[in-house]
Design a protein around this motif. Structure first.
Motif, PDB file in Angstrom:
ATOM      1  N   ARG A  78      -3.158   0.772  -2.225  1.00  0.00           N
ATOM      2  CA  ARG A  78      -3.042  -0.538  -1.568  1.00  0.00           C
ATOM      3  C   ARG A  78      -3.304  -0.416  -0.065  1.00  0.00           C
ATOM      4  O   ARG A  78      -3.935  -1.272   0.534  1.00  0.00           O
ATOM      5  CB  ARG A  78      -1.657  -1.124  -1.814  1.00  0.00           C
ATOM      6  CG  ARG A  78      -1.484  -1.671  -3.199  1.00  0.00           C
ATOM      7  CD  ARG A  78      -0.103  -2.241  -3.411  1.00  0.00           C
ATOM      8  NE  ARG A  78      -0.018  -2.916  -4.692  1.00  0.00           N
ATOM      9  CZ  ARG A  78       1.064  -2.920  -5.447  1.00  0.00           C
ATOM     10  NH1 ARG A  78       2.159  -2.301  -5.066  1.00  0.00           N
ATOM     11  NH2 ARG A  78       1.064  -3.551  -6.607  1.00  0.00           N
ATOM     12  N   GLU A  79      -2.822   0.663   0.524  1.00  0.00           N
ATOM     13  CA  GLU A  79      -3.059   0.861   1.960  1.00  0.00           C
ATOM     14  C   GLU A  79      -4.530   1.110   2.262  1.00  0.00           C
ATOM     15  O   GLU A  79      -5.043   0.647   3.278  1.00  0.00           O
ATOM     16  CB  GLU A  79      -2.197   2.013   2.479  1.00  0.00           C
ATOM     17  CG  GLU A  79      -0.738   1.625   2.571  1.00  0.00           C
ATOM     18  CD  GLU A  79       0.105   2.655   3.292  1.00  0.00           C
ATOM     19  OE1 GLU A  79      -0.404   3.255   4.261  1.00  0.00           O
ATOM     20  OE2 GLU A  79       1.249   2.838   2.879  1.00  0.00           O
ATOM     21  N   VAL A  80      -5.223   1.828   1.380  1.00  0.00           N
ATOM     22  CA  VAL A  80      -6.662   2.046   1.573  1.00  0.00           C
ATOM     23  C   VAL A  80      -7.394   0.705   1.545  1.00  0.00           C
ATOM     24  O   VAL A  80      -8.248   0.430   2.396  1.00  0.00           O
ATOM     25  CB  VAL A  80      -7.237   3.011   0.509  1.00  0.00           C
ATOM     26  CG1 VAL A  80      -8.754   3.013   0.535  1.00  0.00           C
ATOM     27  CG2 VAL A  80      -6.691   4.414   0.728  1.00  0.00           C
ATOM     28  N   VAL A  81      -7.057  -0.139   0.568  1.00  0.00           N
ATOM     29  CA  VAL A  81      -7.703  -1.449   0.486  1.00  0.00           C
ATOM     30  C   VAL A  81      -7.413  -2.262   1.740  1.00  0.00           C
ATOM     31  O   VAL A  81      -8.317  -2.855   2.334  1.00  0.00           O
ATOM     32  CB  VAL A  81      -7.262  -2.205  -0.787  1.00  0.00           C
ATOM     33  CG1 VAL A  81      -7.768  -3.638  -0.776  1.00  0.00           C
ATOM     34  CG2 VAL A  81      -7.753  -1.467  -2.037  1.00  0.00           C
ATOM     35  N   GLU A  82      -6.169  -2.266   2.173  1.00  0.00           N
ATOM     36  CA  GLU A  82      -5.791  -3.012   3.384  1.00  0.00           C
ATOM     37  C   GLU A  82      -6.512  -2.456   4.615  1.00  0.00           C
ATOM     38  O   GLU A  82      -6.999  -3.217   5.461  1.00  0.00           O
ATOM     39  CB  GLU A  82      -4.279  -2.954   3.584  1.00  0.00           C
ATOM     40  CG  GLU A  82      -3.768  -3.740   4.765  1.00  0.00           C
ATOM     41  CD  GLU A  82      -3.975  -5.236   4.645  1.00  0.00           C
ATOM     42  OE1 GLU A  82      -4.124  -5.887   5.684  1.00  0.00           O
ATOM     43  OE2 GLU A  82      -3.992  -5.756   3.509  1.00  0.00           O
ATOM     44  N   ALA A  83      -6.606  -1.153   4.719  1.00  0.00           N
ATOM     45  CA  ALA A  83      -7.241  -0.519   5.883  1.00  0.00           C
ATOM     46  C   ALA A  83      -8.751  -0.729   5.899  1.00  0.00           C
ATOM     47  O   ALA A  83      -9.394  -0.501   6.929  1.00  0.00           O
ATOM     48  CB  ALA A  83      -6.930   0.976   5.907  1.00  0.00           C
ATOM     49  N   SER A  84      -9.310  -1.171   4.780  1.00  0.00           N
ATOM     50  CA  SER A  84     -10.758  -1.341   4.727  1.00  0.00           C
ATOM     51  C   SER A  84     -11.232  -2.524   5.566  1.00  0.00           C
ATOM     52  O   SER A  84     -12.417  -2.652   5.836  1.00  0.00           O
ATOM     53  CB  SER A  84     -11.230  -1.500   3.276  1.00  0.00           C
ATOM     54  OG  SER A  84     -10.861  -2.757   2.763  1.00  0.00           O
ATOM     55  N   TRP A  85     -10.313  -3.375   5.985  1.00  0.00           N
ATOM     56  CA  TRP A  85     -10.676  -4.526   6.803  1.00  0.00           C
ATOM     57  C   TRP A  85     -10.374  -4.244   8.260  1.00  0.00           C
ATOM     58  O   TRP A  85      -9.312  -3.766   8.609  1.00  0.00           O
ATOM     59  CB  TRP A  85      -9.909  -5.770   6.359  1.00  0.00           C
ATOM     60  CG  TRP A  85     -10.302  -6.205   4.997  1.00  0.00           C
ATOM     61  CD1 TRP A  85      -9.625  -5.967   3.843  1.00  0.00           C
ATOM     62  CD2 TRP A  85     -11.481  -6.913   4.642  1.00  0.00           C
ATOM     63  NE1 TRP A  85     -10.306  -6.488   2.781  1.00  0.00           N
ATOM     64  CE2 TRP A  85     -11.453  -7.080   3.246  1.00  0.00           C
ATOM     65  CE3 TRP A  85     -12.556  -7.422   5.361  1.00  0.00           C
ATOM     66  CZ2 TRP A  85     -12.461  -7.740   2.563  1.00  0.00           C
ATOM     67  CZ3 TRP A  85     -13.561  -8.080   4.666  1.00  0.00           C
ATOM     68  CH2 TRP A  85     -13.505  -8.234   3.292  1.00  0.00           C
TER      69      TRP A  85
END
Length: 118
Positions: A78-85
């Protein structure tokens, strides 16, 4: 893509929480014994010790999927997805590809084809 991944993460999280007993089964100890090649898990009225042996990779694989580890993995994903922005709402360089790579782990899911086509 994010909705697809969020749904898969939620499914994994729900199963891990249930395995841990967060839904009325009580806390379930779960541990893998590297030295003896076995794992322990239990419920309020039952406890299991499964000696899987050092030479059965299938059982070792299952034993290593400690629900707490699954929860840590879901949080990290979830953090990777969030950090992608980035702050301006654009995909951060290189992380867009990382999101697609995370999704490939769910390639057998019925909804996977729909995100491939988008």
């Amino acid at each position: 893509m994010e909705e697809f991944l969020a749904a898969r993460f939620k499914e994994e999280e729900a199963l891990a929480l249930e395995a841990l007993g967060e839904h009325g089964y009580g806390a379930s100890p779960w541990s893998f014994d590297e030295k003896n090649g076995g794992f322990d898990f239990g419920f309020p009225n039952e406890h299991f010790n499964v000696p899987i042996g050092k030479f059965d990779p299938r059982m070792q694989h299952m034993a290593r999927h400690d629900p707490r580890k699954v929860l840590r993995e879901v949080a990290a994903k979830r953090e990777v997805v969030e950090a992608s922005w980035s702050a301006d709402g654009e995909r951060a360089a290189g992380l867009g590809q990382a999101i697609w790579l995370l999704a490939t782990a769910y390639a057998t899911h019925p909804d996977y084809k729909s995100i491939q086509d988008s």
